[in-house]
Design a protein around this motif. Structure first.
Motif, PDB file in Angstrom:
ATOM      1  N   ASN A 271      29.114  43.545  44.639  1.00  0.00           N
ATOM      2  CA  ASN A 271      30.310  44.215  44.268  1.00  0.00           C
ATOM      3  C   ASN A 271      30.648  43.140  43.053  1.00  0.00           C
ATOM      4  N   ALA A 272      30.514  42.024  43.019  1.00  0.00           N
ATOM      5  CA  ALA A 272      30.747  40.965  41.838  1.00  0.00           C
ATOM      6  C   ALA A 272      30.370  41.406  40.454  1.00  0.00           C
ATOM      7  N   VAL A 273      28.779  41.821  40.646  1.00  0.00           N
ATOM      8  CA  VAL A 273      28.123  42.298  39.337  1.00  0.00           C
ATOM      9  C   VAL A 273      28.881  43.819  38.945  1.00  0.00           C
ATOM     10  N   ASP A 274      29.337  44.576  40.001  1.00  0.00           N
ATOM     11  CA  ASP A 274      29.953  45.777  39.606  1.00  0.00           C
ATOM     12  C   ASP A 274      31.096  45.353  38.916  1.00  0.00           C
ATOM     13  N   ASN A 275      32.148  44.765  39.327  1.00  0.00           N
ATOM     14  CA  ASN A 275      33.308  44.224  38.741  1.00  0.00           C
ATOM     15  C   ASN A 275      33.230  43.712  37.339  1.00  0.00           C
ATOM     16  N   ALA A 276      32.449  42.648  37.119  1.00  0.00           N
ATOM     17  CA  ALA A 276      32.022  42.160  36.138  1.00  0.00           C
ATOM     18  C   ALA A 276      31.349  43.011  34.821  1.00  0.00           C
ATOM     19  N   ALA A 277      30.543  43.520  35.218  1.00  0.00           N
ATOM     20  CA  ALA A 277      29.649  44.291  34.266  1.00  0.00           C
ATOM     21  C   ALA A 277      30.766  45.609  33.941  1.00  0.00           C
ATOM     22  N   THR A 278      31.351  46.001  34.774  1.00  0.00           N
ATOM     23  CA  THR A 278      32.075  47.338  34.473  1.00  0.00           C
ATOM     24  C   THR A 278      33.310  46.796  33.350  1.00  0.00           C
ATOM     25  N   ALA A 279      33.783  45.620  33.563  1.00  0.00           N
ATOM     26  CA  ALA A 279      34.832  45.133  32.866  1.00  0.00           C
ATOM     27  C   ALA A 279      34.131  45.106  31.279  1.00  0.00           C
ATOM     28  N   VAL A 280      33.057  44.511  31.210  1.00  0.00           N
ATOM     29  CA  VAL A 280      32.329  44.395  29.774  1.00  0.00           C
ATOM     30  C   VAL A 280      31.860  45.707  29.239  1.00  0.00           C
ATOM     31  N   ALA A 281      31.314  46.616  30.347  1.00  0.00           N
ATOM     32  CA  ALA A 281      31.008  47.917  29.789  1.00  0.00           C
ATOM     33  C   ALA A 281      31.988  48.981  29.193  1.00  0.00           C
ATOM     34  N   ARG A 282      33.276  48.358  29.577  1.00  0.00           N
ATOM     35  CA  ARG A 282      34.654  49.109  29.112  1.00  0.00           C
ATOM     36  C   ARG A 282      34.799  48.917  27.733  1.00  0.00           C
ATOM     37  N   TYR A 283      34.335  47.877  27.274  1.00  0.00           N
ATOM     38  CA  TYR A 283      34.164  47.518  25.690  1.00  0.00           C
ATOM     39  C   TYR A 283      33.822  48.755  25.054  1.00  0.00           C
ATOM     40  N   PHE A 284      32.751  49.533  25.536  1.00  0.00           N
ATOM     41  CA  PHE A 284      31.731  50.202  24.768  1.00  0.00           C
ATOM     42  C   PHE A 284      32.283  51.914  25.203  1.00  0.00           C
ATOM     43  N   ASP A 285      32.820  51.934  26.624  1.00  0.00           N
ATOM     44  CA  ASP A 285      33.051  53.198  27.054  1.00  0.00           C
ATOM     45  C   ASP A 285      34.291  52.751  28.322  1.00  0.00           C
ATOM     46  N   PRO A 286      35.470  53.183  27.849  1.00  0.00           N
ATOM     47  CA  PRO A 286      36.609  53.001  28.655  1.00  0.00           C
ATOM     48  C   PRO A 286      36.726  53.473  30.032  1.00  0.00           C
ATOM     49  N   GLU A 287      35.879  54.780  29.912  1.00  0.00           N
ATOM     50  CA  GLU A 287      35.976  55.420  31.336  1.00  0.00           C
ATOM     51  C   GLU A 287      34.660  55.152  32.260  1.00  0.00           C
ATOM     52  N   VAL A 288      34.055  54.029  31.888  1.00  0.00           N
ATOM     53  CA  VAL A 288      33.169  53.644  33.063  1.00  0.00           C
ATOM     54  C   VAL A 288      34.036  53.188  34.185  1.00  0.00           C
ATOM     55  N   ARG A 289      33.614  53.467  35.421  1.00  0.00           N
ATOM     56  CA  ARG A 289      34.333  52.939  36.766  1.00  0.00           C
ATOM     57  C   ARG A 289      33.497  52.164  37.587  1.00  0.00           C
ATOM     58  N   HIS A 290      32.143  52.052  37.373  1.00  0.00           N
ATOM     59  CA  HIS A 290      31.254  51.315  38.155  1.00  0.00           C
ATOM     60  C   HIS A 290      29.906  50.868  37.399  1.00  0.00           C
ATOM     61  N   VAL A 291      29.478  49.773  37.675  1.00  0.00           N
ATOM     62  CA  VAL A 291      28.081  49.689  37.359  1.00  0.00           C
ATOM     63  C   VAL A 291      27.197  49.367  38.607  1.00  0.00           C
ATOM     64  N   ASN A 292      26.010  50.028  38.558  1.00  0.00           N
ATOM     65  CA  ASN A 292      25.139  49.624  39.800  1.00  0.00           C
ATOM     66  C   ASN A 292      24.161  49.012  39.359  1.00  0.00           C
ATOM     67  N   SER A 293      23.678  48.158  40.286  1.00  0.00           N
ATOM     68  CA  SER A 293      22.420  47.337  40.150  1.00  0.00           C
ATOM     69  C   SER A 293      21.356  48.016  40.717  1.00  0.00           C
ATOM     70  N   TYR A 294      20.169  48.092  40.033  1.00  0.00           N
ATOM     71  CA  TYR A 294      19.073  48.872  40.682  1.00  0.00           C
ATOM     72  C   TYR A 294      18.005  48.022  40.845  1.00  0.00           C
ATOM     73  N   LEU A 295      17.132  48.456  41.849  1.00  0.00           N
ATOM     74  CA  LEU A 295      15.880  47.656  42.144  1.00  0.00           C
ATOM     75  C   LEU A 295      14.728  48.749  42.607  1.00  0.00           C
ATOM     76  N   GLY A 296      13.428  48.184  41.893  1.00  0.00           N
ATOM     77  CA  GLY A 296      12.256  48.858  42.160  1.00  0.00           C
ATOM     78  C   GLY A 296      11.239  47.729  42.512  1.00  0.00           C
ATOM     79  N   TRP A 297      10.878  47.841  43.665  1.00  0.00           N
ATOM     80  CA  TRP A 297       9.991  46.506  44.212  1.00  0.00           C
ATOM     81  C   TRP A 297       8.682  47.141  44.181  1.00  0.00           C
ATOM     82  N   GLU A 298       7.643  46.199  43.933  1.00  0.00           N
ATOM     83  CA  GLU A 298       6.335  46.575  43.973  1.00  0.00           C
ATOM     84  C   GLU A 298       5.698  45.810  45.282  1.00  0.00           C
ATOM     85  N   GLN A 299       5.408  46.270  46.217  1.00  0.00           N
ATOM     86  CA  GLN A 299       5.045  45.550  47.596  1.00  0.00           C
ATOM     87  C   GLN A 299       3.085  45.692  47.574  1.00  0.00           C
TER      88      GLN A 299
END
Length: 729
Positions: free
Chosen positions: A188-216
């Motif tokens: 939630n913290a990285v969503d809010n913080a990254a969304t605020a910065v991403a809106r410098y480039f696209d004001p219509e961004v509502r959320h930023v998601n964190s993605y993970l791909g693990w290699e087991q």
């Protein structure tokens, strides 16, 4: 015991691949069959309930309580239609595993019978015993109440006829007692913080998601051989065992043909994983003999972590059906590669833009540089914390050895990205980067060559490497809960982005245009975090010395590494992002120190037992055989000739006696060190005492046992050897 060894070796040799029933349908027909996903929700829920639930998930809102009963009824009907008889809140306590308590869908009907029911109250919240799980002193035995609460962002699933509902786990007073709660806070913290910065480039961004791909990564060992090794059974690794004459030196196992028994196991595991909605895609032999890897398609981080934990449990069940045991320990065998769980991490907007990927316009490329620079600064600021997030008693055996990254956190960027950052840092102009077509990137800065977007080298010695459109956190251990690393990383990046936005906004308020404001701050970050960037050989002694000069954390004692969680910078970062309170951090460190101590304690006890009750008696028995042979040789031959012929056996007897004496002496030291450490009340000081005083004798004991293994008659040696454990499949 030696008879047992040869019996289990024979059993292992005789094993054949177990047939696997392959569904007639293609994977898309049975994928997520046992997952209450949106398709099932739409089918089993009233339309208004479905819309309310989807809205809550998509917009990260709490689900209204009045909707919960309707959701619970639909979920129950779907579960029963698929054979479920019980339900459980499925959560992640601080054990690196999962926990569950099964309840049946039954209540009294008031007429002497039973009725199947499931209420919204039972779906949303339950009360496990919080004092029975690791809690770092937050809950006493007489303060047992804790709460598990439904995580609507991760879909429920059916496992072994039980409806499993992913949940968080907190104490009665609100502190987190699990991994999922702080992970959701960090996301939630990285969503809010990254969304605020991403809106410098696209004001219509509502959320930023964190993605993970693990290699087991993991090892497979035949079940019979595993059962004949008490150290594997009780600790997950071999506490003794001389290297096999052939191990991985021929480099013939990596990407080699998959053995038939293993392939059957992999096939069934894939089928079961797909039914549970785990998007496993890649499978192959790893570098070490009997070592393998499984990797999925990337997912949202919270869901990906749930799926990894579910998969680790599933691996154990499927392996047993194929007469294997899965070893998830980071270093089950000495002298060959250990197992990691590389965490491929990225950020992306809700509009499908990957923030670590170059774009097609100058502003898209400026966005790329913005987020790369902020990640570098976050990792630099919190390199000690990130190391602490992946440290454990088990991962300590792996880091810095046999192609595992070192216990020093640095970032690998690759020469081409590095050239761009260098030029930008040192440029007096504010030239923007201009990317060409998909395959290449050209710069409007002199003397910088075209950059092939996918042409990023892979430095296997780097613990944190940029690999195209993501960062690969390679230091994570194979048995770990990915959440530990993802909490620290996402929270650190969130805090850095928050600070970045404040500084950029200040420049904008001072009259700078957006481009100049961003570039000025990016250049500051590149210069500031230069010390974290290292593209060289992370195994070299020169790097260790250089890293210390750069001010990077070089601590190698795991109990002391954990101190990074309680540094003022870490406490402040976690507070500012809302991920942990100081009390929660203190409690978690108590758990980490306690778990470290207990794991070393168990290993020491097992090693002492094996040394004294298994190895020494066999060595003495073999000495007796040699002694008898010496007596016979001297009786049979004249003095000088008899002495000469008996000398080899006499030398062997003497060397064995020296090894055994050292083993017994070191076992005594180890036991006494353990007793003294156990008197220490402070969990931190106790863990340090175990690290400093208990572990060293264990290493010495192992060395001398391994020497005895080479000397004792093979037919008498009681434990399956490395050549049997690693090459019988």
């Amino acid at each position: 015991m030696s008879k047992l060894r040869f019996k289990v070796v024979e059993e292992a040799f005789d094993r054949k691949a177990i047939p696997v029933e392959i569904p007639e349908e293609r994977p898309e027909a049975y994928y997520a069959k046992y997952v209450f996903n949106r398709k099932k929700m739409f089918e089993y829920l009233p339309k208004d309930t479905y819309c309310a639930l989807v809205d809550a998930i998509d917009n990260k809102r709490a689900l209204p309580r009045e909707v919960a009963d309707s959701v619970a009824d639909g979920m129950k009907r779907w579960a029963i239609d698929n054979g479920a008889r019980h339900y459980t809140h499925w959560f992640h306590p601080l054990t690196d595993g999962t926990a569950e308590k099964h309840d049946a869908f039954v209540e009294h009907d008031g007429k002497g019978g039973m009725v199947e029911t499931f209420s919204g109250k039972l779906l949303v919240q339950q009360e496990p015993d919080a004092s029975s799980f690791p809690n770092g002193g937050i809950r006493n035995t007489f303060e047992a109440r804790g709460y598990s609460a439904w995580d609507i962002s991760s879909p429920a699933f059916i496992l072994d006829k039980t409806l499993c509902i992913p949940t968080i786990f907190i104490s009665y007073t609100g502190e987190s007692l699990d991994y999922k709660t702080p992970l959701l806070r960090a996301l939630n913290a990285v969503d809010n913080a990254a969304t605020a910065v991403a809106r410098y480039f696209d004001p219509e961004v509502r959320h930023v998601n964190s993605y993970l791909g693990w290699e087991q990564e993991y090892f497979l060992v035949d079940e019979s051989l595993y059962s004949a090794r008490p150290d594997l059974v009780l600790t997950g690794r071999t506490l003794m065992g001389h290297e096999s004459a052939k191990n991985q030196q021929l480099e013939d196992h990596y990407f080699g043909a998959i053995p038939s028994r293993v392939e059957a196991f992999m096939l069934e595991l894939e089928l079961e994983a797909h039914k549970l909605g785990i998007p496993v895609k890649t499978r192959h032999n790893e570098v070490a003999p009997n070592q393998f890897e499984l990797a999925p398609i990337f997912e949202e981080t919270n869901l990906a972590n749930d799926h990894n934990l579910l998969l680790m449990s599933l691996m154990g069940e499927v392996a047993r059906r194929h007469n294997f045991r899965v070893l998830l320990h980071e270093k089950p065998f000495s002298g060959i590669n250990g197992s990691g769980k590389h965490n491929n991490w990225s950020l992306g907007t809700d509009k499908g833009v990957l923030l670590f990927a170059p774009g097609k316009t100058p502003m898209q490329n400026l966005q790329f540089l913005t987020f790369i620079a902020n990640v570098m600064a976050a990792v630099y600021n919190h390199n000690a914390l990130l190391k602490a997030s992946i440290s454990s008693a088990t991962n300590a055996h792996r880091l810095g050895a046999n192609e595992a990254p070192p216990a020093i956190i640095s970032i690998f960027l690759g020469s081409q990205i590095n050239e761009i950052l260098n030029k930008l840092e040192n440029s007096d102009t504010n030239d923007l980067l201009t990317f060409g077509a998909k395959k290449g990137l050209k710069l409007d800065i002199d003397q910088i060559p075209e950059l092939l977007i996918d042409n990023t080298d892979r430095n296997r010695t780097s613990p944190f490497a940029f690999t195209g459109n993501r960062f690969e956190f390679r230091a994570v251990g194979s048995s770990a809960n990915c959440a530990s690393a993802m909490i620290a990383l996402n929270a650190a990046v969130a805090r850095q982005l928050m600070e970045f936005k404040v500084k950029v906004d200040a420049r904008l308020a001072a009259g700078n245009d957006l481009t100049h404001a961003l570039l000025a701050e990016i250049k500051e970050l590149i210069s500031y975090s230069r010390a974290i960037h290292f593209d060289g050989n992370g195994y070299s002694d020169e790097w260790k010395a250089e890293a210390a000069q750069r001010g990077l954390d070089c601590e190698t004692s795991v109990p002391k590494i954990f101190d990074a969680y309680l540094r003022p910078s870490s406490v402040d970062m976690f507070k500012q992002t809302g991920v942990f309170s100081e009390l929660e951090l203190q409690a978690r460190n108590e758990v980490k120190w306690e778990m470290y101590t207990k794991k070393i304690q168990i290993e020491a006890r097992v090693l002492g037992d094996l040394a004294v009750n298994h190895v020494i008696p066999v060595a003495i028995r073999y000495q007796s055989v040699l002694t008898d042979n010496v007596f016979k040789l001297k009786t049979l031959f004249p003095n000088e000739k008899g002495d000469k012929l008996a000398q080899l056996d006499l030398d062997t007897i003497e060397r064995m006696s020296a090894h055994m004496a050292t083993i017994m002496e070191e076992v005594k030291k180890m036991v006494n060190a353990r007793k003294e450490a156990n008197k220490i009340e402070s969990e931190r000081e106790k863990a340090i005492a175990y690290h400093d005083n208990v572990v060293p004798p264990m290493d010495i004991i192992r060395y001398h046992i391994d020497k005895l293994e080479l000397m004792v008659d093979d037919e008498m040696w009681p434990l399956p050897k490395y050549r049997e454990l690693l090459f019988i499949r």
